[in-house]
Enzyme design. Sequence first.
Site, PDB file in Angstrom:
ATOM      1  N   SER A 129       0.827  -1.212   0.000  1.00  0.00           N
ATOM      2  CA  SER A 129       0.000   0.000   0.000  1.00  0.00           C
ATOM      3  C   SER A 129       0.857   1.256   0.000  1.00  0.00           C
ATOM      4  O   SER A 129       1.929   1.283   0.595  1.00  0.00           O
ATOM      5  CB  SER A 129      -0.917   0.019   1.220  1.00  0.00           C
ATOM      6  OG  SER A 129      -1.645   1.221   1.227  1.00  0.00           O
ATOM      7  N   LYS A 183      -4.690  -6.511   3.166  1.00  0.00           N
ATOM      8  CA  LYS A 183      -4.602  -5.354   2.248  1.00  0.00           C
ATOM      9  C   LYS A 183      -6.002  -4.975   1.744  1.00  0.00           C
ATOM     10  O   LYS A 183      -6.338  -3.797   1.616  1.00  0.00           O
ATOM     11  CB  LYS A 183      -3.672  -5.692   1.074  1.00  0.00           C
ATOM     12  CG  LYS A 183      -3.698  -4.671  -0.078  1.00  0.00           C
ATOM     13  CD  LYS A 183      -3.040  -3.370   0.312  1.00  0.00           C
ATOM     14  CE  LYS A 183      -3.224  -2.192  -0.594  1.00  0.00           C
ATOM     15  NZ  LYS A 183      -3.359  -2.285  -1.986  1.00  0.00           N
ATOM     16  N   HIS A 186      -7.705  -3.146   4.441  1.00  0.00           N
ATOM     17  CA  HIS A 186      -7.095  -1.806   4.484  1.00  0.00           C
ATOM     18  C   HIS A 186      -7.794  -0.897   3.473  1.00  0.00           C
ATOM     19  O   HIS A 186      -8.178   0.236   3.777  1.00  0.00           O
ATOM     20  CB  HIS A 186      -5.597  -1.907   4.165  1.00  0.00           C
ATOM     21  CG  HIS A 186      -4.961  -0.600   3.788  1.00  0.00           C
ATOM     22  ND1 HIS A 186      -5.132  -0.019   2.538  1.00  0.00           N
ATOM     23  CD2 HIS A 186      -4.199   0.271   4.483  1.00  0.00           C
ATOM     24  CE1 HIS A 186      -4.487   1.135   2.497  1.00  0.00           C
ATOM     25  NE2 HIS A 186      -3.913   1.327   3.666  1.00  0.00           N
ATOM     26  N   ASN A 187      -7.962  -1.385   2.258  1.00  0.00           N
ATOM     27  CA  ASN A 187      -8.598  -0.566   1.222  1.00  0.00           C
ATOM     28  C   ASN A 187     -10.058  -0.291   1.567  1.00  0.00           C
ATOM     29  O   ASN A 187     -10.565   0.806   1.293  1.00  0.00           O
ATOM     30  CB  ASN A 187      -8.495  -1.251  -0.137  1.00  0.00           C
ATOM     31  CG  ASN A 187      -7.099  -1.160  -0.714  1.00  0.00           C
ATOM     32  OD1 ASN A 187      -6.124  -1.006   0.023  1.00  0.00           O
ATOM     33  ND2 ASN A 187      -6.975  -1.262  -2.020  1.00  0.00           N
ATOM     34  N   GLU A 190     -10.116   2.403   3.974  1.00  0.00           N
ATOM     35  CA  GLU A 190      -9.769   3.628   3.223  1.00  0.00           C
ATOM     36  C   GLU A 190     -11.035   4.218   2.574  1.00  0.00           C
ATOM     37  O   GLU A 190     -11.259   5.440   2.629  1.00  0.00           O
ATOM     38  CB  GLU A 190      -8.725   3.250   2.180  1.00  0.00           C
ATOM     39  CG  GLU A 190      -8.280   4.341   1.254  1.00  0.00           C
ATOM     40  CD  GLU A 190      -7.327   3.759   0.191  1.00  0.00           C
ATOM     41  OE1 GLU A 190      -6.382   3.021   0.536  1.00  0.00           O
ATOM     42  OE2 GLU A 190      -7.555   4.042  -1.001  1.00  0.00           O
TER      43      GLU A 190
HETATM   44  P1  NBP Z   1      -0.606  -2.119 -14.164  1.00  0.00           P
HETATM   45  O1  NBP Z   1      -1.613  -2.669 -13.228  1.00  0.00           O
HETATM   46  O2  NBP Z   1      -0.990  -1.018 -15.070  1.00  0.00           O
HETATM   47  O3  NBP Z   1       0.003  -3.328 -15.036  1.00  0.00           O
HETATM   48  C1  NBP Z   1       0.919  -3.104 -16.067  1.00  0.00           C
HETATM   49  C2  NBP Z   1       2.020  -4.144 -16.023  1.00  0.00           C
HETATM   50  O4  NBP Z   1       1.471  -5.471 -16.154  1.00  0.00           O
HETATM   51  C3  NBP Z   1       2.985  -3.988 -17.168  1.00  0.00           C
HETATM   52  O5  NBP Z   1       4.278  -4.272 -16.700  1.00  0.00           O
HETATM   53  C4  NBP Z   1       2.493  -5.050 -18.161  1.00  0.00           C
HETATM   54  O6  NBP Z   1       3.470  -5.472 -19.057  1.00  0.00           O
HETATM   55  C5  NBP Z   1       2.151  -6.137 -17.212  1.00  0.00           C
HETATM   56  N1  NBP Z   1       1.336  -7.203 -17.784  1.00  0.00           N
HETATM   57  C6  NBP Z   1       0.053  -7.219 -18.180  1.00  0.00           C
HETATM   58 BR1  NBP Z   1      -1.038  -5.751 -18.177  1.00  0.00          BR
HETATM   59  N2  NBP Z   1      -0.366  -8.393 -18.647  1.00  0.00           N
HETATM   60  C7  NBP Z   1       0.722  -9.186 -18.582  1.00  0.00           C
HETATM   61  C8  NBP Z   1       0.945 -10.527 -18.948  1.00  0.00           C
HETATM   62  N3  NBP Z   1      -0.024 -11.292 -19.432  1.00  0.00           N
HETATM   63  N4  NBP Z   1       2.192 -11.035 -18.763  1.00  0.00           N
HETATM   64  C9  NBP Z   1       3.169 -10.278 -18.259  1.00  0.00           C
HETATM   65  N5  NBP Z   1       3.006  -8.985 -17.882  1.00  0.00           N
HETATM   66  C10 NBP Z   1       1.803  -8.451 -18.041  1.00  0.00           C
HETATM   67  O7  NBP Z   1       0.703  -1.657 -13.343  1.00  0.00           O
HETATM   68  P2  NBP Z   1       0.811  -0.827 -11.984  1.00  0.00           P
HETATM   69  O8  NBP Z   1      -0.161   0.306 -11.907  1.00  0.00           O
HETATM   70  O9  NBP Z   1       2.260  -0.550 -11.840  1.00  0.00           O
HETATM   71  O10 NBP Z   1       0.368  -1.872 -10.856  1.00  0.00           O
HETATM   72  C11 NBP Z   1       1.031  -3.108 -10.685  1.00  0.00           C
HETATM   73  C12 NBP Z   1       0.307  -3.901  -9.608  1.00  0.00           C
HETATM   74  O11 NBP Z   1       0.393  -3.191  -8.384  1.00  0.00           O
HETATM   75  C13 NBP Z   1      -1.173  -4.103  -9.891  1.00  0.00           C
HETATM   76  O12 NBP Z   1      -1.562  -5.384  -9.447  1.00  0.00           O
HETATM   77  C14 NBP Z   1      -1.834  -3.047  -9.056  1.00  0.00           C
HETATM   78  O13 NBP Z   1      -3.147  -3.376  -8.694  1.00  0.00           O
HETATM   79  C15 NBP Z   1      -0.907  -3.017  -7.851  1.00  0.00           C
HETATM   80  N6  NBP Z   1      -0.945  -1.785  -7.076  1.00  0.00           N
HETATM   81  C16 NBP Z   1      -1.020  -0.583  -7.692  1.00  0.00           C
HETATM   82  C17 NBP Z   1      -1.045   0.577  -6.943  1.00  0.00           C
HETATM   83  C18 NBP Z   1      -1.075   1.907  -7.619  1.00  0.00           C
HETATM   84  O14 NBP Z   1      -1.182   2.910  -6.904  1.00  0.00           O
HETATM   85  N7  NBP Z   1      -0.980   1.978  -8.926  1.00  0.00           N
HETATM   86  C19 NBP Z   1      -0.963   0.508  -5.570  1.00  0.00           C
HETATM   87  C20 NBP Z   1      -0.865  -0.722  -4.964  1.00  0.00           C
HETATM   88  C21 NBP Z   1      -0.843  -1.861  -5.736  1.00  0.00           C
HETATM   89  P3  NBP Z   1       3.642  -4.724 -20.491  1.00  0.00           P
HETATM   90  O15 NBP Z   1       4.480  -3.523 -20.215  1.00  0.00           O
HETATM   91  O16 NBP Z   1       4.316  -5.727 -21.327  1.00  0.00           O
HETATM   92  O17 NBP Z   1       2.256  -4.382 -20.971  1.00  0.00           O
END
Ligand code: NBP
Length: 479
Positions: A129, A183, A186-187, A190
């Site tokens: 988080s 987690k 937590h959300n 939130e």
């Molecule tokens: P995203 O949730 O936008 O995911 C994008 C990533 O997933 C890219 O690296 C993409 O690769 C990869 N990907 C996908 Br889409 N399909 C794939 C597949 N079939 N095989 C391999 N790679 C694949 O990224 P993010 O916003 O950085 O979040 C990452 C994780 O962290 C998520 O689970 C999210 O829920 C969690 N999270 C996010 C936050 C936040 O604030 N954003 C906070 C806490 C947790 P590519 O580049 O090749 O398309």
Amino acid sequence: MSQANIGVVGLAVMGSNLARNLASRDGNRVAVYNRSWDKTETLTADHPEANFIAATTVQEFAAALSKPRTAIIMVKAGAGTDAVIDQLCEVFEPGDIIVDGGNALFTDTIRREKAVRETGINFVGAGISGGEEGALTGPSIMPGGSAEAWETLGPILTGIAAIAEGEACVTHIGTDGAGHFVKMIHNGIEYADMQLIAEAYDLIRRGTGLSPAEIADVFTEWNKGELESYLIEITAEVLRQTDAATGKPLVDVIVDQAGSKGTGVWTVQTALSLGTPVSGIAEAVFARGLSSHPEQRALAGGLAGPSAFAVADKDAFIEDVRQALYASKIVAYSQGFDAIRAGAAEYNWHINLGEVARIWRGGCIIRAQFLNRITEAYRADETLALLMAAPYFAKAVSGAQEAWRRVVIAAAQAGIPAPAFGSSLSYYDGLRAERLPAALVQGQRDFFGAHTYKRIDKAGTFHTLWSGNRTEIAAEDTH
Ligand code: NBP
């Protein structure tokens, strides 16, 4: 160090920032891999100081890692996570560790852990988080998985977690899906916290006529006391913001339809199936849903409401709202911890609730001063069945209840929606009631469905012969 001790798969915003955070800590060398090369290329080019080992294939990635190989997956939760796990399982060996740091549904994590365990590889679902900023500078981390995996992972995650009052915001939550479960809650909390703050803002604005910037000052003041928290702090920032294009308060030009990504819904669905009333969280999820139906809101726009609302004593009203917010917030956290207790019982996790509150004090969105009081409450009584009844919180809600009622009455009379304030107060009154009308519900259930009831004055289960002579019989006789 020629080999990496930790790797990150998935280099969108969260994965890149987490990889940079890991690389910035002494003793770490980080291998990185992403499905498409462009993200890996950008990250390594933009951050030479991180000295990443960039892998073009999953085989190269595995070869770059020292044993036990440890990799954190940060990809879009769902099918992407399963795809990456499958790829890593092909190149990893027994004893290696796969960590899913994405926002997975905890039941998926339970399923994945079971499947990966068959191969001898450790699978850890870790809630992370703090958003992108937290991933870079120090998130709150909620890892599940085995004790064996925690031995290797613990020091690495402790190194990158947020620090609150000198302590790292990470602890081993429990086995398999425990980390992602916590987690999720937590959300959910939130959602409730944000909705309560939004209701407080709305009541003050419509009751006193203060401008958003003036209300920002109120929140800044509140942030110096028992409400001190990240969400109160950023609320003041948002309310103080002026829109450059129109010169109006930004909050007045933002479309009033709140979005969500699903973890609030998961919390409520899970709590419903566990029979745990998380009414404050549910109202927050419903309020976002209601806001996002403009067609219904347009049709309801002509429905009658009370005439204009203005409070006589602005300062007194603002203080009432502050107290109502604090009491309702205690209810939301109490309900959230209740859901964790229920989940732990259902899934056989040994979750230390005081530790959960402790690791939420830094890095995460609901970080707040009063989490220390929650830790203290569970340290004093590990088996505490109702957080709201712990001495500190009981005193706080009891002390606020008169103000809380005035605010809920004012909202109803003024026609201002305050679903989270109202339902939190009802929850409080429901729990403290000596008798509940649940007795009547039991009578109704027995009437139409012979569902039986228990009596207050003797043991056993009973049924009244409603369609016969209306005498009562012992329930066993009905079958
Ligand atoms: P995203 O949730 O936008 O995911 C994008 C990533 O997933 C890219 O690296 C993409 O690769 C990869 N990907 C996908 Br889409 N399909 C794939 C597949 N079939 N095989 C391999 N790679 C694949 O990224 P993010 O916003 O950085 O979040 C990452 C994780 O962290 C998520 O689970 C999210 O829920 C969690 N999270 C996010 C936050 C936040 O604030 N954003 C906070 C806490 C947790 P590519 O580049 O090749 O398309």
